[in-house]
Design a protein around this motif. Structure first.
Motif, short mmCIF file in Angstrom:
data_model
loop_
_atom_site.label_atom_id
_atom_site.label_comp_id
_atom_site.label_asym_id
_atom_site.label_seq_id
_atom_site.Cartn_x
_atom_site.Cartn_y
_atom_site.Cartn_z
N SER A 391 0.81 -1.23 0.00
CA SER A 391 0.00 0.00 0.00
C SER A 391 0.84 1.28 0.00
N GLU A 392 2.09 1.19 0.49
CA GLU A 392 2.94 2.38 0.54
C GLU A 392 3.80 2.55 -0.71
N ASN A 393 3.77 1.57 -1.60
CA ASN A 393 4.58 1.64 -2.81
C ASN A 393 3.82 2.40 -3.90
N LYS A 394 3.73 3.72 -3.74
CA LYS A 394 2.94 4.55 -4.66
C LYS A 394 3.50 4.52 -6.07
N LYS A 395 4.82 4.42 -6.19
CA LYS A 395 5.45 4.40 -7.51
C LYS A 395 4.97 3.22 -8.34
N SER A 396 5.02 2.02 -7.76
CA SER A 396 4.62 0.82 -8.50
C SER A 396 3.11 0.70 -8.64
N LEU A 397 2.36 1.19 -7.64
CA LEU A 397 0.90 1.13 -7.71
C LEU A 397 0.36 1.96 -8.87
N GLY A 398 1.11 2.98 -9.28
CA GLY A 398 0.66 3.84 -10.37
C GLY A 398 1.01 3.32 -11.74
N GLN A 399 1.71 2.20 -11.80
CA GLN A 399 2.13 1.65 -13.09
C GLN A 399 1.05 0.76 -13.71
N PRO A 400 1.01 0.68 -15.04
CA PRO A 400 0.06 -0.23 -15.70
C PRO A 400 0.36 -1.69 -15.32
N ILE A 401 -0.67 -2.52 -15.34
CA ILE A 401 -0.50 -3.94 -15.03
C ILE A 401 0.01 -4.67 -16.27
N ILE A 418 2.46 -17.68 -14.57
CA ILE A 418 1.86 -16.63 -15.39
C ILE A 418 1.20 -15.63 -14.47
N SER A 419 1.60 -14.37 -14.57
CA SER A 419 1.12 -13.41 -13.57
C SER A 419 0.77 -12.06 -14.17
N PHE A 420 -0.04 -11.32 -13.44
CA PHE A 420 -0.26 -9.91 -13.69
C PHE A 420 0.44 -9.15 -12.57
N ALA A 421 1.37 -8.27 -12.96
CA ALA A 421 2.15 -7.53 -11.99
C ALA A 421 2.39 -6.12 -12.50
N SER A 422 2.89 -5.27 -11.62
CA SER A 422 3.27 -3.93 -12.06
C SER A 422 4.43 -4.04 -13.04
N GLN A 423 4.67 -2.99 -13.81
CA GLN A 423 5.72 -3.05 -14.83
C GLN A 423 7.08 -3.39 -14.25
N ASP A 424 7.36 -2.92 -13.02
CA ASP A 424 8.65 -3.22 -12.41
C ASP A 424 8.63 -4.53 -11.62
N ASN A 425 7.50 -5.24 -11.67
CA ASN A 425 7.33 -6.54 -11.00
C ASN A 425 7.40 -6.44 -9.48
#
Length: 540
Positions: A391-401, A418-425
């Protein structure tokens, strides 16, 4: 505080924009103070909230429900977990590190929280489930998706009749109705208000064979926890474990070929080990094809008075690591963990007053995470990356899945994470585990012949009730992952046909009774104890 006052507090809270948990607590204290009363329990406020919603005096509020919920971590991963213990039973094994308290299941202590709950309910599976369902609901957790975990030593050593009765009673408690047979209880649970989405049983590697695999599936088991302790024969022999590495490797292969998820119990600082040996253990578990667990519980050896190891320590034949050495081992082990493995536990839930030697730091996991963060390092395990813990990782939370596919070899097969993750994983939203056995045409389970296997599918985020939509759960991520897994299985089938190898005719899912309806909507049907779907020629 009376009900009218509680309802007035909830009414005021429903009209207020609550910034965070601290702000919530401040507001509750202020409103309660206006009545010259101390802050009420969240469970009392939650009851008042539910009454107001039911009478339509206020509108439902997900934000307010989140703050009213106690121990939100209990359903942060998308399901509610209920752990039950089997009755005490004599164990034929003599591991030197194992507690042997009278009238307790082997390796468990009477002052462990889960044991105390089981003891209060006289080891009855039905009562244990009912008690936990009430507690979870009282504390604001949804209970329609339940993961059942059964502990208490070597499950496989219990008589088959007891096993079937035990699981049936677990399901009876979820169903709210007593069934005549286990099969009937499983069928009822498909549409029950409390659905079993996973059943975990714990056993030993040397109890796993083809007959045991069939029994586990008959019971509806989807995940198996096995105590491997350390994958070195000399250390296992010194601890009188009763099996060797050969049995660990064989059990792992048999379980994976049948679609089970596997959790290894590992024990750093066993007799005969060193920090260097322990670190090599995790390198081997994650680096060698013959191991590759899906989940890991790390239980640093704790010496208790009822274990033979206590006498060894008193004689000077065994010395636990210092806190600093153990912490270093665990930090390095976390950094070695690949993205497709979940570290479930980092210490065992033994009260500090019962520990005579070894770690007594109860928040060791939090301390290690804090130190890694200070060093600008991060564990890549599933638990550390799941969205509920970010919840505190605002940078990654704002990235496309982004859709990601990690391919690796394991126990005579190819695994696809096989996963859905933020761009930086850095943040994990959902994943599916697809396995393709090297050879499956002669599988000992007929329903798995020429089948690709879905061993797990999970969407993270706060638990959302069935039929409702959430920010992450029930938004279609699971369906997209299943479609991708089916596509990959189809691609692999075409390669096999071209190479004149045995084909992949279908996709089979190891599914608990409570999720069968989900798979039916995706075109799957009950096939033995699995849900399966024929692969089209196109692989879709």
């Amino acid at each position: 505080m009376n009900q009218a006052q509680l309802k007035n507090i909830i009414t005021n809270l429903s009209k207020t924009r609550i910034k965070n948990r601290e702000n919530f607590n401040t507001l509750v204290k202020r409103y309660a103070g206006s009545y010259q009363e101390p802050s009420p329990l969240n469970s009392e406020l939650l009851q008042a909230y539910r009454q107001l919603v039911k009478s339509k005096k206020i509108k439902p509020s997900k934000g307010l429900e989140k703050h009213l919920q106690k121990r939100s971590v209990r359903s942060m991963s998308g399901v509610a977990v209920i752990t039950c213990l089997t009755k005490p039973m004599g164990c034929p094994h003599t591991c030197v590190f194992c507690p042997t308290e009278d009238r307790m299941p082997k390796s468990y202590l009477s002052n462990e929280p889960a044991v105390m709950r089981a003891l209060m309910n006289q080891w009855d599976p039905y009562r244990q489930v009912k008690t936990r369902l009430k507690a979870l609901s009282r504390h604001g957790h949804a209970t329609d998706k339940i993961e059942l975990i059964v502990i208490g030593g070597t499950w496989s050593a219990h008589p088959k009749r007891y096993q079937a009765w035990y699981v049936k009673r677990l399901l009876d408690a979820l169903n709210g109705k007593t069934s005549t047979t286990l099969l009937q209880a499983q069928k009822l649970n498909e549409k029950a208000s409390h659905r079993c989405v996973g059943l975990t049983l714990e056993t030993r590697p040397d109890w796993i064979d083809e007959a045991e695999i069939k029994q586990l599936r008959k019971l509806g088991c989807t995940r198996v926890e096995i105590g491997i302790q350390n994958p070195r024969d000399d250390i296992l022999k010194l601890s009188r474990r009763g099996h060797g590495v050969k049995e660990i490797v064989q059990a792992t292969k048999l379980l994976k070929e049948a679609g089970f998820k596997i959790c290894y119990h590992t024990m750093p600082q066993l007799p005969g080990s060193t920090p260097a040996i322990d670190l090599q253990m995790y390198k081997d578990l994650y680096g060698k094809e013959k191991f590759q667990p899906d989940l890991v519980k790390i239980y640093p050896t704790a010496v208790v008075k009822t274990a033979e190891l206590y006498d060894w320590m008193k004689r000077g034949d065994y010395t636990p690591y210092s806190d600093a050495k153990l912490k270093t081992v665990l930090k390095k082990a976390k950094l070695l963990t690949p993205e497709y493995v979940r570290i479930v536990r980092l210490i065992r839930d033994i009260p500090a007053e019962s520990i005579e030697g070894g770690n007594k730091i109860t928040n060791l996991r939090q301390l290690i995470s804090y130190e890694l963060k200070k060093e600008s390092k991060a564990c890549q395990c599933i638990r550390c990356r799941e969205v509920g813990h970010q919840s505190e990782n605002k940078k990654s939370l704002g990235q496309p899945i982004k859709l990601r596919v990690k391919k690796y070899r394991a126990s005579g097969g190819t695994e696809y994470f096989i996963s859905f993750a933020s761009q930086d994983n850095a943040i994990l939203y959902a994943y599916v585990r697809l396995r393709i056995n090297d050879e499956s045409k002669d599988h000992h389970l007929q329903e798995l012949r020429n089948a690709a296997l879905i061993r797990e599918i999970h969407t993270y985020g706060p638990h959302v009730k069935l039929g409702e939509s959430g920010m992450i759960q029930h938004t279609g991520l699971g369906k997209k992952l299943m479609a991708e897994a089916e596509y990959i299985a189809g691609q692999e089938n075409r390669k096999r046909i071209k190479a004149k190898k045995s084909s992949i005719a279908k996709v089979a899912v190891i599914a608990a009774a409570g999720v069968r309806e989900y798979y039916r909507k995706l075109g799957y049907r009950l096939d033995g104890t699995y849900m399966s779907k024929r692969l089209l020629a196109t692989g879709k």
